[in-house]
Design an enzyme around this catalytic site. Structure first.
Site, mmCIF file in Angstrom:
data_model
loop_
_atom_site.group_PDB
_atom_site.id
_atom_site.type_symbol
_atom_site.label_atom_id
_atom_site.label_comp_id
_atom_site.label_asym_id
_atom_site.label_seq_id
_atom_site.Cartn_x
_atom_site.Cartn_y
_atom_site.Cartn_z
ATOM 1 N N ASP A 184 78.219 49.021 19.186
ATOM 2 C CA ASP A 184 79.321 49.435 20.353
ATOM 3 C C ASP A 184 80.258 49.538 19.573
ATOM 4 O O ASP A 184 80.375 48.135 18.590
ATOM 5 C CB ASP A 184 79.699 47.962 21.486
ATOM 6 C CG ASP A 184 80.606 47.864 22.628
ATOM 7 O OD1 ASP A 184 80.283 48.572 23.217
ATOM 8 O OD2 ASP A 184 81.587 47.832 22.354
ATOM 9 N N TYR A 248 78.173 46.577 36.234
ATOM 10 C CA TYR A 248 78.467 47.775 37.772
ATOM 11 C C TYR A 248 80.685 47.571 38.125
ATOM 12 O O TYR A 248 80.214 46.088 38.263
ATOM 13 C CB TYR A 248 77.886 46.830 38.648
ATOM 14 C CG TYR A 248 78.085 48.061 39.150
ATOM 15 C CD1 TYR A 248 77.821 49.366 38.976
ATOM 16 C CD2 TYR A 248 78.078 47.868 41.389
ATOM 17 C CE1 TYR A 248 77.847 50.713 39.983
ATOM 18 C CE2 TYR A 248 79.011 49.312 41.881
ATOM 19 C CZ TYR A 248 78.348 50.192 41.570
ATOM 20 O OH TYR A 248 78.358 51.055 42.920
ATOM 21 N N SER A 251 82.527 51.747 32.811
ATOM 22 C CA SER A 251 83.936 52.164 32.840
ATOM 23 C C SER A 251 82.788 53.393 32.455
ATOM 24 O O SER A 251 84.230 55.000 32.685
ATOM 25 C CB SER A 251 84.483 51.763 31.612
ATOM 26 O OG SER A 251 83.427 52.084 30.012
ATOM 27 N N HIS A 256 74.311 53.288 30.442
ATOM 28 C CA HIS A 256 73.660 52.932 28.725
ATOM 29 C C HIS A 256 73.653 50.987 29.619
ATOM 30 O O HIS A 256 74.036 50.611 30.241
ATOM 31 C CB HIS A 256 74.820 53.052 28.459
ATOM 32 C CG HIS A 256 75.990 52.727 29.270
ATOM 33 N ND1 HIS A 256 76.772 53.133 29.798
ATOM 34 C CD2 HIS A 256 77.577 51.582 28.939
ATOM 35 C CE1 HIS A 256 77.810 52.247 30.634
ATOM 36 N NE2 HIS A 256 78.390 51.795 29.595
ATOM 37 N N VAL A 257 72.876 50.542 27.842
ATOM 38 C CA VAL A 257 72.941 49.105 28.284
ATOM 39 C C VAL A 257 73.226 48.668 27.525
ATOM 40 O O VAL A 257 73.371 49.103 25.918
ATOM 41 C CB VAL A 257 71.393 49.628 28.387
ATOM 42 C CG1 VAL A 257 70.668 47.668 28.122
ATOM 43 C CG2 VAL A 257 70.801 49.607 29.759
ATOM 44 N N HIS A 258 73.603 46.833 27.604
ATOM 45 C CA HIS A 258 74.679 46.432 26.247
ATOM 46 C C HIS A 258 73.476 45.383 25.645
ATOM 47 O O HIS A 258 72.563 44.528 26.694
ATOM 48 C CB HIS A 258 75.852 45.484 26.989
ATOM 49 C CG HIS A 258 77.122 46.050 27.683
ATOM 50 N ND1 HIS A 258 77.905 46.675 27.222
ATOM 51 C CD2 HIS A 258 76.466 47.707 28.953
ATOM 52 C CE1 HIS A 258 78.424 47.387 28.127
ATOM 53 N NE2 HIS A 258 77.782 47.571 28.786
HETATM 54 O O1 G7M Z 1 81.598 49.119 30.742
HETATM 55 P P1 G7M Z 1 80.793 49.053 30.520
HETATM 56 O O2 G7M Z 1 79.522 48.925 30.709
HETATM 57 O O3 G7M Z 1 81.153 51.332 30.539
HETATM 58 O O4 G7M Z 1 81.341 49.305 28.488
HETATM 59 C C1 G7M Z 1 81.012 51.038 28.202
HETATM 60 C C2 G7M Z 1 81.166 50.483 26.194
HETATM 61 O O5 G7M Z 1 80.900 51.230 25.479
HETATM 62 C C3 G7M Z 1 81.635 49.250 25.628
HETATM 63 O O6 G7M Z 1 81.760 48.242 25.556
HETATM 64 C C4 G7M Z 1 82.825 50.267 25.385
HETATM 65 O O7 G7M Z 1 82.856 49.203 23.978
HETATM 66 C C5 G7M Z 1 81.759 51.061 24.220
HETATM 67 N N1 G7M Z 1 82.343 52.392 23.676
HETATM 68 C C6 G7M Z 1 83.527 53.058 24.682
HETATM 69 N N2 G7M Z 1 83.570 54.355 23.406
HETATM 70 C C7 G7M Z 1 84.604 55.392 23.832
HETATM 71 C C8 G7M Z 1 82.961 54.349 23.231
HETATM 72 C C9 G7M Z 1 82.676 55.242 21.047
HETATM 73 O O8 G7M Z 1 83.311 55.708 21.352
HETATM 74 N N3 G7M Z 1 81.652 54.912 20.467
HETATM 75 C C10 G7M Z 1 80.910 53.578 20.812
HETATM 76 N N4 G7M Z 1 80.146 52.602 19.840
HETATM 77 N N5 G7M Z 1 81.273 52.170 21.679
HETATM 78 C C11 G7M Z 1 81.439 52.141 22.963
#
Ligand code: G7M
Length: 321
Positions: A184, A248, A251, A256-258
């Site tokens: 991330d 949920y 963004s 996608h999964v964290h």
């Molecule tokens: O809250 P949500 O589940 O949507 O989290 C999206 C994740 O994508 C966040 O933890 C951001 O830090 C990550 N992220 C956002 N962008 C724009 C990028 C990027 O360009 N590259 C990477 N590797 N992660 C991103």
């Protein structure tokens, strides 16, 4: 790990990002601070709005103190660190320590040009919890999502290997159950103490948790199994030390999964935002259309357009002053 020049560029917010600042920036001499957007002393992070005198448009700079990696620690408790005594009392001594420059770095994320949407995103403000029933999803959230233009070009850049290709840790290329696992942007990949990876799926039509059903079980299980295996192999962390979850609302609306280290209090791990992947799989196994029927809570800021939609329909009220 190669330097990620696009770090901090959030193209979910729908602007064309001028990359030039990222090819010339070597210090902050030209940065003029306008205001502090937010600050968190616990997370040791500050977010500042300003401009670069030689560039047009607003800029956002996020500064964050880094966790102690083994390497930093090893190079801090050495003769090269300067130690100044503040005071001592009995057996207790209080000092300020200045490690060598190389081990004293602050993580800096620069967004330029930053739109009003970026500024609002980082501005500290009132938040609300919405209990989104299946009906509310259909009548308010979904039409809102369909009308908003969220640019997720950065996601396609990753999936097509156009950007961050050298940061990819694992890829399963299958169009149905495949995904890309990479750090991330919040993680510099230097120490596991704040390990933060995301798995971005190859399927393009899954917006969020709300869309998931039994058809997606093979995909979800594949992410869980191969994500854990890869992290075990590459970072020596067992699956039992990982927090694997979905946000949920997310963004950006492409599933996608964290994956984060369990001991790391990563931003956004609160109960009102995070759903464990294992629980999601269980729920769908119990009831295939669980996420189309259940009430899902989510948090919105008062300036979010989604908050304004719920407010317009009389579903939510601001604090009276
Ligand atoms: O809250 P949500 O589940 O949507 O989290 C999206 C994740 O994508 C966040 O933890 C951001 O830090 C990550 N992220 C956002 N962008 C724009 C990028 C990027 O360009 N590259 C990477 N590797 N992660 C991103």
């Amino acid at each position: 790990m190669a330097d990620n020049k696009e770090v901090g560029v959030d193209s979910t917010l729908g602007n064309t990002v001028n990359e030039s600042i990222h090819s010339v920036l070597t210090n902050f001499g030209n940065f003029q601070q306008k205001r502090i957007l937010s600050e968190n002393s616990q997370r040791k992070i500050i977010c500042v709005e300003g401009t670069f005198s030689d560039k047009e448009g607003s800029a956002i700079v996020l500064l964050e103190k880094k966790p102690f990696s083994e390497e930093i620690l090893k190079n801090t408790l050495t003769a090269e660190s300067v130690v100044n005594k503040e005071f001592s009392n009995d057996i207790y001594g209080f000092y300020e320590c200045f490690p060598k420059e190389k081990y004293n770095g602050v993580k800096a994320t620069v967004i330029h040009p930053a739109t009003e949407k970026h500024i609002i995103k980082y501005l500290s403000q009132e938040i609300h919890l919405i209990e989104e029933t299946a009906e509310l999803y259909k009548s308010i959230t979904l039409p809102f999502l369909e009308n908003e233009t969220f640019s997720i070009q950065w996601v396609f850049n990753i999936l097509e290997h156009k950007k961050e290709a050298d940061r990819i840790i694992f890829e399963d290329p299958s169009p149905d159950i495949g995904f890309i696992l990479l750090p991330d942007l919040k993680w510099d990949a230097k120490q596991v103490e704040d390990l933060y990876l995301i798995a971005i799926v190859h399927q393009k039509d899954i917006k969020s948790l709300r869309d998931l059903n039994d058809k997606h079980l093979p995909l979800l299980k594949n992410i869980k199994e191969k994500g854990i295996k890869t992290i075990e192999e590459k970072f020596r962390l067992p699956g039992s030390q990982l927090r694997i979850y979905v946000h949920y609302q997310p963004s950006f609306y492409h599933l996608h999964v964290h994956f984060t280290y369990l001991k790391y209090d990563a931003p956004g791990i609160f109960t009102e935002k995070s759903h464990l992947l294992s629980t999601i799989i269980e729920n769908i196994e119990l009831m295939p259309d669980y996420y189309q029927r259940v009430t899902l809570p989510f948090v919105v800021k008062e300036t979010d357009n989604l908050f304004l939609k719920y407010e317009e329909k009389g579903m939510i009220k601001r604090r009276s002053v």
